[in-house]
Design a protein around this motif. Structure first.
Motif, PDB file in Angstrom:
ATOM      1  N   VAL A  15      39.117  -5.891  17.921  1.00  0.00           N
ATOM      2  CA  VAL A  15      38.112  -4.828  17.990  1.00  0.00           C
ATOM      3  C   VAL A  15      37.249  -4.975  19.236  1.00  0.00           C
ATOM      4  CG1 VAL A  15      36.097  -3.834  16.843  1.00  0.00           C
ATOM      5  CG2 VAL A  15      38.085  -4.486  15.506  1.00  0.00           C
ATOM      6  N   ALA A  16      36.856  -6.219  19.568  1.00  0.00           N
ATOM      7  CA  ALA A  16      36.038  -6.442  20.756  1.00  0.00           C
ATOM      8  C   ALA A  16      36.796  -6.067  22.030  1.00  0.00           C
ATOM      9  CB  ALA A  16      35.596  -7.903  20.818  1.00  0.00           C
ATOM     10  N   THR A 104      33.019   8.793  24.889  1.00  0.00           N
ATOM     11  CA  THR A 104      32.861   7.347  25.050  1.00  0.00           C
ATOM     12  C   THR A 104      31.744   6.812  24.167  1.00  0.00           C
ATOM     13  OG1 THR A 104      33.644   7.506  27.334  1.00  0.00           O
ATOM     14  CG2 THR A 104      32.463   5.510  26.717  1.00  0.00           C
ATOM     15  N   LYS A 105      30.619   7.520  24.121  1.00  0.00           N
ATOM     16  CA  LYS A 105      29.504   7.090  23.270  1.00  0.00           C
ATOM     17  C   LYS A 105      29.911   7.080  21.800  1.00  0.00           C
ATOM     18  CE  LYS A 105      25.476   9.003  24.062  1.00  0.00           C
ATOM     19  NZ  LYS A 105      24.527   7.889  24.258  1.00  0.00           N
ATOM     20  N   LEU A 110      31.331   4.042  16.815  1.00  0.00           N
ATOM     21  CA  LEU A 110      32.208   3.745  15.687  1.00  0.00           C
ATOM     22  C   LEU A 110      32.824   2.354  15.815  1.00  0.00           C
ATOM     23  CD1 LEU A 110      34.049   7.184  15.331  1.00  0.00           C
ATOM     24  CD2 LEU A 110      32.171   6.293  13.936  1.00  0.00           C
ATOM     25  N   GLY A 111      33.253   1.992  17.017  1.00  0.00           N
ATOM     26  CA  GLY A 111      33.859   0.672  17.213  1.00  0.00           C
ATOM     27  C   GLY A 111      32.879  -0.458  16.992  1.00  0.00           C
ATOM     28  N   ALA A 112      31.630  -0.282  17.445  1.00  0.00           N
ATOM     29  CA  ALA A 112      30.619  -1.322  17.229  1.00  0.00           C
ATOM     30  C   ALA A 112      30.305  -1.493  15.750  1.00  0.00           C
ATOM     31  CB  ALA A 112      29.346  -0.973  18.003  1.00  0.00           C
ATOM     32  N   SER A 113      30.259  -0.385  15.023  1.00  0.00           N
ATOM     33  CA  SER A 113      30.005  -0.473  13.588  1.00  0.00           C
ATOM     34  C   SER A 113      31.128  -1.208  12.867  1.00  0.00           C
ATOM     35  CB  SER A 113      29.824   0.933  13.013  1.00  0.00           C
ATOM     36  OG  SER A 113      29.599   0.883  11.626  1.00  0.00           O
ATOM     37  N   VAL A 114      32.379  -0.844  13.179  1.00  0.00           N
ATOM     38  CA  VAL A 114      33.517  -1.512  12.542  1.00  0.00           C
ATOM     39  C   VAL A 114      33.603  -2.972  12.972  1.00  0.00           C
ATOM     40  CG1 VAL A 114      36.038  -1.516  12.352  1.00  0.00           C
ATOM     41  CG2 VAL A 114      34.788   0.646  12.302  1.00  0.00           C
ATOM     42  N   SER A 140      24.130  -1.485  14.530  1.00  0.00           N
ATOM     43  CA  SER A 140      25.256  -1.729  15.434  1.00  0.00           C
ATOM     44  C   SER A 140      25.799  -0.424  16.007  1.00  0.00           C
ATOM     45  CB  SER A 140      26.359  -2.480  14.689  1.00  0.00           C
ATOM     46  OG  SER A 140      26.810  -1.721  13.569  1.00  0.00           O
ATOM     47  N   ALA A 141      25.811   0.642  15.185  1.00  0.00           N
ATOM     48  CA  ALA A 141      26.274   1.938  15.695  1.00  0.00           C
ATOM     49  C   ALA A 141      25.329   2.478  16.767  1.00  0.00           C
ATOM     50  CB  ALA A 141      26.405   2.937  14.541  1.00  0.00           C
ATOM     51  N   LEU A 142      24.030   2.327  16.557  1.00  0.00           N
ATOM     52  CA  LEU A 142      23.064   2.771  17.566  1.00  0.00           C
ATOM     53  C   LEU A 142      23.195   1.965  18.847  1.00  0.00           C
ATOM     54  CD1 LEU A 142      19.835   3.391  15.428  1.00  0.00           C
ATOM     55  CD2 LEU A 142      21.336   5.091  16.468  1.00  0.00           C
TER      56      LEU A 142
END
Length: 312
Positions: A15-16, A104-105, A110-114, A140-142
């Motif tokens: 994910v990272a 991109t945002k 979504l990726g940061a939340s997951v 994390s999403a923000l």
């Protein structure tokens, strides 16, 4: 297996990596120049560059997704206005760039939340209770949502610095061109081509100003647009002086020479101001790093002797 290896081999690593690739690809796609867009159109006509054309198609689809998201109430009109203004300050203009930026945002949010969820679950640090979990996921999403804004703001600061540092050189070149007999429009066109290697940002703005001079009914409108795009007091004063020079018919070379001298003096004052701030800025590392070492060197032997005497 150690916790570090467990985390390294977990889905969090994937994910990272995906988040990093998404952010890098999004910024690269957003900051591509118009000349690259023309090159993409030409490469699509060639049968030997299917990979490049596929990348171009993917970029367009990604941007179309962002444009659809921008049209929804999820983004909001106020947020959309702020995003457009921030991209314009960074020199990123065009509806396709706005779509790429929004996409991109959204992807990073979504990726940061997951990724945060998987990381906390893997490490066993997920807080108990739905409320705390919701706070962590929203935070994390923000963070992922605002990360591209930070990158764009840094690009805008860098762009303004290049405009501020290049306006004095532009004035010097304009003086030379005007004194050789060129008109203001021809001088701006020549300077925009000559300074493109040293300062491409201000060269782009000058080329756009020349194009507006040839299209707009009055030259002052093009200068006003340049001042509004730059949002710099120095450039605004230069454009105001040029408008007054054209309006009242004062000698252009003399006005440009006076402006150049004032701009050089202003830059010298800025350098002196930064130099005057240097002792204050050095106080913090002096207190944190140098003084403790000095106290250890000077007071260490005395402390050791006192400790030895007490032991004896």
């Amino acid at each position: 297996m150690s916790p570090f290896l467990t985390l390294l081999l977990s889905p969090v690593t994937l994910v990272a990596i995906l988040l990093a690739l998404t952010a890098t690809l999004g910024i690269l796609l957003i900051t591509r120049s118009s000349s690259r867009r023309i090159a993409d159109r030409l490469t699509e006509l060639s049968p030997n560059v299917a990979g490049v054309s596929a990348l171009s198609v993917g970029r367009r689809r990604f941007g179309a997704l962002g444009q659809k998201l921008a049209a929804t109430p999820l983004i909001g009109s106020n947020e959309l206005v702020k995003v457009v203004a921030a991209l314009a300050d960074a020199g990123i203009r065009g509806q396709d760039k706005l779509g790429l930026f929004i996409a991109t945002k959204t992807t990073l949010a979504l990726g940061a939340s997951v990724g945060c969820w998987l990381a906390l679950q893997q490490l066993g640090m997920m807080p108990d209770g739905f409320g705390m979990q919701a706070v962590v996921e929203i935070g994390s999403a923000l963070l992922g949502w605002r990360l591209p804004d930070v990158v764009v703001s840094r690009l805008a600061v860098r762009r303004r610095d290049m405009l501020r540092s290049g306006i004095a050189d532009v004035l010097d070149l304009l003086v030379i061109c005007v004194e050789t007999g060129l008109g203001l429009e021809q001088a701006l066109d020549r300077v925009s081509r000559d300074i493109a290697v040293a300062n491409p940002v201000i060269a782009e703005e000058l080329a756009k100003t020349v194009a507006e001079i040839r299209v707009l009914p009055q030259m002052r409108d093009a200068f006003d647009n340049f001042a509004k795009r730059s949002r710099l007091p120095a450039i605004k004063s230069v454009m105001t002086t040029l408008i007054q020079t054209i309006q009242y018919g004062t000698p252009l070379a003399q006005s440009l020479r006076v402006l150049s001298g004032d701009m050089r003096a202003h830059r010298m004052l800025e350098i002196e101001e930064r130099a005057a701030r240097l002792p204050v800025l050095l106080t913090i590392p002096l207190i944190m790093f140098i003084l403790p070492c000095l106290f250890i060197v000077l007071g260490g032997p005395a402390v050791l002797q006192v400790m030895t005497s007490f032991k004896g």
